[in-house]
Design an enzyme around this catalytic site. Structure first.
Site, PDB file in Angstrom:
ATOM      1  N   GLN A  79       0.903  -1.371  -0.209  1.00  8.63           N
ATOM      2  CA  GLN A  79       0.018   0.127   0.017  1.00  8.63           C
ATOM      3  C   GLN A  79       0.806   1.292  -0.038  1.00  8.63           C
ATOM      4  O   GLN A  79       1.511   1.543   0.871  1.00  8.63           O
ATOM      5  CB  GLN A  79      -0.747  -0.019   1.274  1.00  8.63           C
ATOM      6  CG  GLN A  79      -1.945   0.753   1.140  1.00  8.63           C
ATOM      7  CD  GLN A  79      -2.958   0.832   2.487  1.00  8.63           C
ATOM      8  OE1 GLN A  79      -2.695  -0.063   3.423  1.00  8.63           O
ATOM      9  NE2 GLN A  79      -4.086   1.669   2.401  1.00  8.63           N
ATOM     10  N   VAL A 104       0.486   4.245  -0.368  1.00  9.66           N
ATOM     11  CA  VAL A 104      -0.015   5.496   0.578  1.00  9.66           C
ATOM     12  C   VAL A 104      -1.021   4.956   1.564  1.00  9.66           C
ATOM     13  O   VAL A 104      -1.885   4.222   1.276  1.00  9.66           O
ATOM     14  CB  VAL A 104      -0.953   6.433  -0.476  1.00  9.66           C
ATOM     15  CG1 VAL A 104      -1.276   7.592   0.400  1.00  9.66           C
ATOM     16  CG2 VAL A 104      -0.002   7.258  -1.650  1.00  9.66           C
ATOM     17  N   HIS A 119      -7.220   3.073  -0.570  1.00 17.26           N
ATOM     18  CA  HIS A 119      -7.799   3.248  -2.044  1.00 17.26           C
ATOM     19  C   HIS A 119      -8.029   1.993  -2.677  1.00 17.26           C
ATOM     20  O   HIS A 119      -7.455   0.941  -2.673  1.00 17.26           O
ATOM     21  CB  HIS A 119      -6.494   4.040  -2.479  1.00 17.26           C
ATOM     22  CG  HIS A 119      -5.336   3.624  -2.525  1.00 17.26           C
ATOM     23  ND1 HIS A 119      -4.386   3.540  -1.248  1.00 17.26           N
ATOM     24  CD2 HIS A 119      -4.393   3.019  -3.467  1.00 17.26           C
ATOM     25  CE1 HIS A 119      -3.364   2.887  -1.657  1.00 17.26           C
ATOM     26  NE2 HIS A 119      -3.279   2.803  -2.841  1.00 17.26           N
ATOM     27  N   HIS A 169      -8.201   0.433  -6.603  1.00 17.63           N
ATOM     28  CA  HIS A 169      -7.611   0.785  -7.970  1.00 17.63           C
ATOM     29  C   HIS A 169      -8.730   0.152  -8.911  1.00 17.63           C
ATOM     30  O   HIS A 169      -9.170  -0.946  -8.687  1.00 17.63           O
ATOM     31  CB  HIS A 169      -6.363  -0.139  -8.257  1.00 17.63           C
ATOM     32  CG  HIS A 169      -5.123   0.249  -7.414  1.00 17.63           C
ATOM     33  ND1 HIS A 169      -4.266   1.232  -8.113  1.00 17.63           N
ATOM     34  CD2 HIS A 169      -5.014  -0.143  -6.121  1.00 17.63           C
ATOM     35  CE1 HIS A 169      -3.417   1.344  -7.234  1.00 17.63           C
ATOM     36  NE2 HIS A 169      -3.591   0.618  -6.100  1.00 17.63           N
TER      37      HIS A 169
END
Length: 137
Positions: A91, A93, A97, A99
């Site tokens: 990961q 960041v 999130h 994709h």
């Protein structure tokens, strides 16, 4: 809390090619896309991993992923999509999130080897963002 790039994008403090803005979520083009149109969906609230996602955001998160997968087909002509999330490991960041990557038959994506591409320039990225955003309505 230390500075978080995705929180800064969600608040507008850092510019991004936005394709979706909702009360709880924002989606934008990945700056290092697997394929052009590769989009990231993030909660506006700082959440690190999927297990941390509050129950009240789960359905909306999945609904937004579903809308993005449809928009890649309708907006940029993808035949389908690849949808993925990392949790802690890989990961890049530390903010949840998802994709949503456009796919076409014979595009060369194999397993979990993710080659990266680039947009020719900011104008091309803006065009992809606008096309996906229009497909979202």
């Amino acid at each position: 809390m230390p500075s978080c790039l995705f929180c800064e994008i969600a608040t507008g403090a850092v510019p991004a090619q936005l394709v979706l803005e909702e009360d709880d979520f924002v989606a934008f083009l990945d700056t290092r896309p697997v394929f052009k149109g590769h989009t990231l969906l993030v909660p506006r609230r700082h959440v690190v991993t999927l297990p941390d996602l509050p129950a009240e955001l789960r359905d909306g998160f999945l609904a937004s992923i579903q809308r993005l997968a449809t928009a890649l087909v309708e907006g940029i002509g993808a035949q389908g999509s690849f949808v993925a999330m990392n949790n802690t490991v890989s990961q890049s960041v530390a903010h949840l999130h998802c994709h949503v990557v456009p796919r076409t038959k014979g595009d060369g994506l194999r397993g979990f080897f993710w080659p990266r591409t680039k947009y020719a320039d900011d104008a091309e990225a803006a065009d992809y963002a606008a096309r996906i955003s229009r497909a979202l309505g």
